[in-house]
Design a protein around this motif. Structure first.
Motif, PDB file in Angstrom:
ATOM      1  N   ALA A  46       0.835  -1.210   0.000  1.00 32.47           N
ATOM      2  CA  ALA A  46       0.000   0.000   0.000  1.00 32.47           C
ATOM      3  C   ALA A  46       0.867   1.257   0.000  1.00 32.47           C
ATOM      4  O   ALA A  46       1.868   1.335   0.711  1.00 32.47           O
ATOM      5  CB  ALA A  46      -0.921   0.000   1.213  1.00 32.47           C
ATOM      6  N   ASP A  47       0.466   2.237  -0.801  1.00 33.43           N
ATOM      7  CA  ASP A  47       1.172   3.517  -0.870  1.00 33.43           C
ATOM      8  C   ASP A  47       0.578   4.447   0.189  1.00 33.43           C
ATOM      9  O   ASP A  47      -0.377   5.180  -0.064  1.00 33.43           O
ATOM     10  CB  ASP A  47       1.029   4.120  -2.268  1.00 33.43           C
ATOM     11  N   LEU A  48       1.156   4.431   1.386  1.00 29.58           N
ATOM     12  CA  LEU A  48       0.608   5.181   2.521  1.00 29.58           C
ATOM     13  C   LEU A  48       0.617   6.685   2.287  1.00 29.58           C
ATOM     14  O   LEU A  48      -0.205   7.405   2.856  1.00 29.58           O
ATOM     15  CB  LEU A  48       1.405   4.850   3.786  1.00 29.58           C
ATOM     16  N   ALA A  49       1.529   7.166   1.455  1.00 31.55           N
ATOM     17  CA  ALA A  49       1.630   8.605   1.211  1.00 31.55           C
ATOM     18  C   ALA A  49       0.392   9.148   0.511  1.00 31.55           C
ATOM     19  O   ALA A  49       0.114  10.346   0.569  1.00 31.55           O
ATOM     20  CB  ALA A  49       2.875   8.907   0.380  1.00 31.55           C
ATOM     21  N   GLN A  50      -0.369   8.282  -0.161  1.00 33.21           N
ATOM     22  CA  GLN A  50      -1.546   8.729  -0.895  1.00 33.21           C
ATOM     23  C   GLN A  50      -2.853   8.378  -0.183  1.00 33.21           C
ATOM     24  O   GLN A  50      -3.932   8.515  -0.760  1.00 33.21           O
ATOM     25  CB  GLN A  50      -1.552   8.108  -2.298  1.00 33.21           C
ATOM     26  N   VAL A  51      -2.768   7.921   1.064  1.00 35.04           N
ATOM     27  CA  VAL A  51      -3.962   7.501   1.804  1.00 35.04           C
ATOM     28  C   VAL A  51      -4.261   8.500   2.910  1.00 35.04           C
ATOM     29  O   VAL A  51      -3.400   8.805   3.735  1.00 35.04           O
ATOM     30  CB  VAL A  51      -3.766   6.093   2.409  1.00 35.04           C
ATOM     31  N   ASN A  52      -5.499   9.018   2.927  1.00 33.91           N
ATOM     32  CA  ASN A  52      -5.957   9.924   3.981  1.00 33.91           C
ATOM     33  C   ASN A  52      -6.869   9.139   4.919  1.00 33.91           C
ATOM     34  O   ASN A  52      -8.050   8.928   4.631  1.00 33.91           O
ATOM     35  CB  ASN A  52      -6.700  11.118   3.377  1.00 33.91           C
ATOM     36  N   LEU A  53      -6.343   8.697   6.044  1.00 34.31           N
ATOM     37  CA  LEU A  53      -7.099   7.854   6.965  1.00 34.31           C
ATOM     38  C   LEU A  53      -8.290   8.580   7.584  1.00 34.31           C
ATOM     39  O   LEU A  53      -9.228   7.941   8.059  1.00 34.31           O
ATOM     40  CB  LEU A  53      -6.173   7.336   8.071  1.00 34.31           C
ATOM     41  N   ALA A  54      -8.267   9.911   7.583  1.00 33.39           N
ATOM     42  CA  ALA A  54      -9.364  10.689   8.170  1.00 33.39           C
ATOM     43  C   ALA A  54     -10.460  11.012   7.155  1.00 33.39           C
ATOM     44  O   ALA A  54     -11.386  11.756   7.459  1.00 33.39           O
ATOM     45  CB  ALA A  54      -8.824  11.986   8.770  1.00 33.39           C
ATOM     46  N   GLN A  55     -10.384  10.451   5.973  1.00 31.60           N
ATOM     47  CA  GLN A  55     -11.345  10.746   4.902  1.00 31.60           C
ATOM     48  C   GLN A  55     -12.765  10.334   5.285  1.00 31.60           C
ATOM     49  O   GLN A  55     -12.995   9.257   5.817  1.00 31.60           O
ATOM     50  CB  GLN A  55     -10.919  10.009   3.628  1.00 31.60           C
ATOM     51  N   ASP A  56     -13.741  11.219   5.006  1.00 34.73           N
ATOM     52  CA  ASP A  56     -15.151  10.890   5.214  1.00 34.73           C
ATOM     53  C   ASP A  56     -15.601   9.874   4.166  1.00 34.73           C
ATOM     54  O   ASP A  56     -15.086   9.851   3.044  1.00 34.73           O
ATOM     55  CB  ASP A  56     -16.018  12.151   5.098  1.00 34.73           C
ATOM     56  N   LEU A  57     -16.586   9.068   4.529  1.00 28.12           N
ATOM     57  CA  LEU A  57     -17.116   8.063   3.612  1.00 28.12           C
ATOM     58  C   LEU A  57     -18.544   8.408   3.220  1.00 28.12           C
ATOM     59  O   LEU A  57     -19.292   8.988   4.009  1.00 28.12           O
ATOM     60  CB  LEU A  57     -17.071   6.676   4.261  1.00 28.12           C
ATOM     61  N   ARG A  58     -18.931   8.042   1.990  1.00 33.30           N
ATOM     62  CA  ARG A  58     -20.290   8.286   1.504  1.00 33.30           C
ATOM     63  C   ARG A  58     -20.937   6.966   1.113  1.00 33.30           C
ATOM     64  O   ARG A  58     -20.252   6.018   0.714  1.00 33.30           O
ATOM     65  CB  ARG A  58     -20.274   9.227   0.297  1.00 33.30           C
ATOM     66  N   ASP A  59     -22.242   6.931   1.212  1.00 36.81           N
ATOM     67  CA  ASP A  59     -22.979   5.728   0.852  1.00 36.81           C
ATOM     68  C   ASP A  59     -22.792   5.417  -0.633  1.00 36.81           C
ATOM     69  O   ASP A  59     -22.755   6.319  -1.475  1.00 36.81           O
ATOM     70  CB  ASP A  59     -24.464   5.928   1.167  1.00 36.81           C
ATOM     71  N   SER A  60     -22.619   4.140  -0.965  1.00 35.26           N
ATOM     72  CA  SER A  60     -22.440   3.652  -2.343  1.00 35.26           C
ATOM     73  C   SER A  60     -21.092   4.060  -2.941  1.00 35.26           C
ATOM     74  O   SER A  60     -20.900   3.966  -4.153  1.00 35.26           O
ATOM     75  CB  SER A  60     -23.570   4.157  -3.257  1.00 35.26           C
TER      76      SER A  60
END
Length: 208
Positions: A97-111
Motif C-alpha cells: 500500500a502507498d501510505l503517502a496517498q492515503v488519507n485515513l481521516a477521509q469521510d465516507l459516503r454511501d455507495s
C-alpha cells in the motif's frame, strides 16, 4: 321588615358574585388547559422532524473497498465512519500500500468505492539489463564520476583510479615531475608498470 329585605338583597348579591367568580375561574382553567395542550402539540411538531432527521443520520452506509487491503469487499458502516474504520474492518492494508496517498481521516459516503493505491513497481526488465551491463563491464565507472586530471592530481587522487595503487601513483608523480605535464593520455605507457591493459581501465577516468 325592611331589615329582612336588606339582608335578602345582600345574600342574593353575594350568591351572584360567588356564581360569577366560579364561572370565571372555570373559564380561565379551561382556557389554560387549551393553551397548554396547544403548546404541547406545537412542541411535539417541532421535535418530531428532529427525531426523524436523527434516525436518518444514523442509517448505516454501504462502501466498496478495493486495492492494497487484506480483505477487499463491500462493508456496512455507521454514517459517521472514516476511512480508517473501513480499513480496520478489511484487516488493514498490505505491505504494497502507498501510505503517502492515503488519507485515513477521509469521510465516507454511501455507495462509494474506495481504492487503496499500490506502490509503484520497479521495471524488472530495465533492472535486469543494468545488472547484466555492470557484470559485463565491472571496471567501467559511472558517467557521473568526476574525471581525475593526471597533470594536477595528488597521490591520493591517483590511487582512486582503477588498478592504480600507491606504487603506480608514485611513478606517475615522479614521471610528471621529471618530464613535465602529460600532453597525451598515451604518455602513461612510458611509465614502468603501466601497460595497455591498465591504460584501458583508466582511460575514461582521466583527463588532461
Amino acid at each position: 321588615m325592611l331589615k329582612n329585605n336588606y339582608k335578602k338583597v345582600i345574600l342574593i348579591i353575594l350568591l351572584l358574585l360567588g356564581v360569577a367568580y366560579q364561572n370565571n375561574w372555570l373559564h380561565e382553567t379551561a382556557t389554560s388547559e387549551i393553551n397548554l395542550n396547544e403548546s404541547e402539540n406545537q412542541q411535539l411538531q417541532l421535535i418530531s422532524p428532529s427525531h426523524k432527521s436523527a434516525k436518518k443520520a444514523k442509517k448505516p452506509i454501504i462502501v466498496h473497498l478495493a486495492g492494497a487491503v487484506n480483505k477487499p469487499g463491500v462493508y456496512s458502516l455507521p454514517a459517521e465512519a472514516r476511512l480508517v474504520d473501513l480499513i480496520e474492518l478489511a484487516g488493514g492494508m498490505t505491505a504494497q500500500a502507498d501510505l503517502a496517498q492515503v488519507n485515513l481521516a477521509q469521510d465516507l459516503r454511501d455507495s462509494e468505492k474506495v481504492i487503496i493505491p499500490v506502490l509503484p513497481q520497479l521495471d524488472l526488465d530495465t533492472g535486469r539489463k543494468e545488472v547484466a551491463l555492470i557484470a559485463a563491464n565491472p571496471d567501467q565507472t559511472s558517467t557521473n564520476q568526476p574525471l581525475i586530471n593526471i597533470n594536477q592530481a595528488s597521490q591520493a587522487e591517483l590511487e582512486k583510479l582503477s588498478g592504480i595503487g600507491p606504487s603506480k601513483a608514485a611513478a606517475i608523480l615522479k614521471y610528471r615531475k621529471q618530464q613535465g605535464k602529460f600532453s597525451d593520455k598515451n604518455d602513461l605507457l612510458n611509465i614502468s608498470g603501466i601497460g595497455e591493459k591498465t591504460l584501458a581501465n583508466i582511460i575514461d577516468e582521466i583527463c588532461l
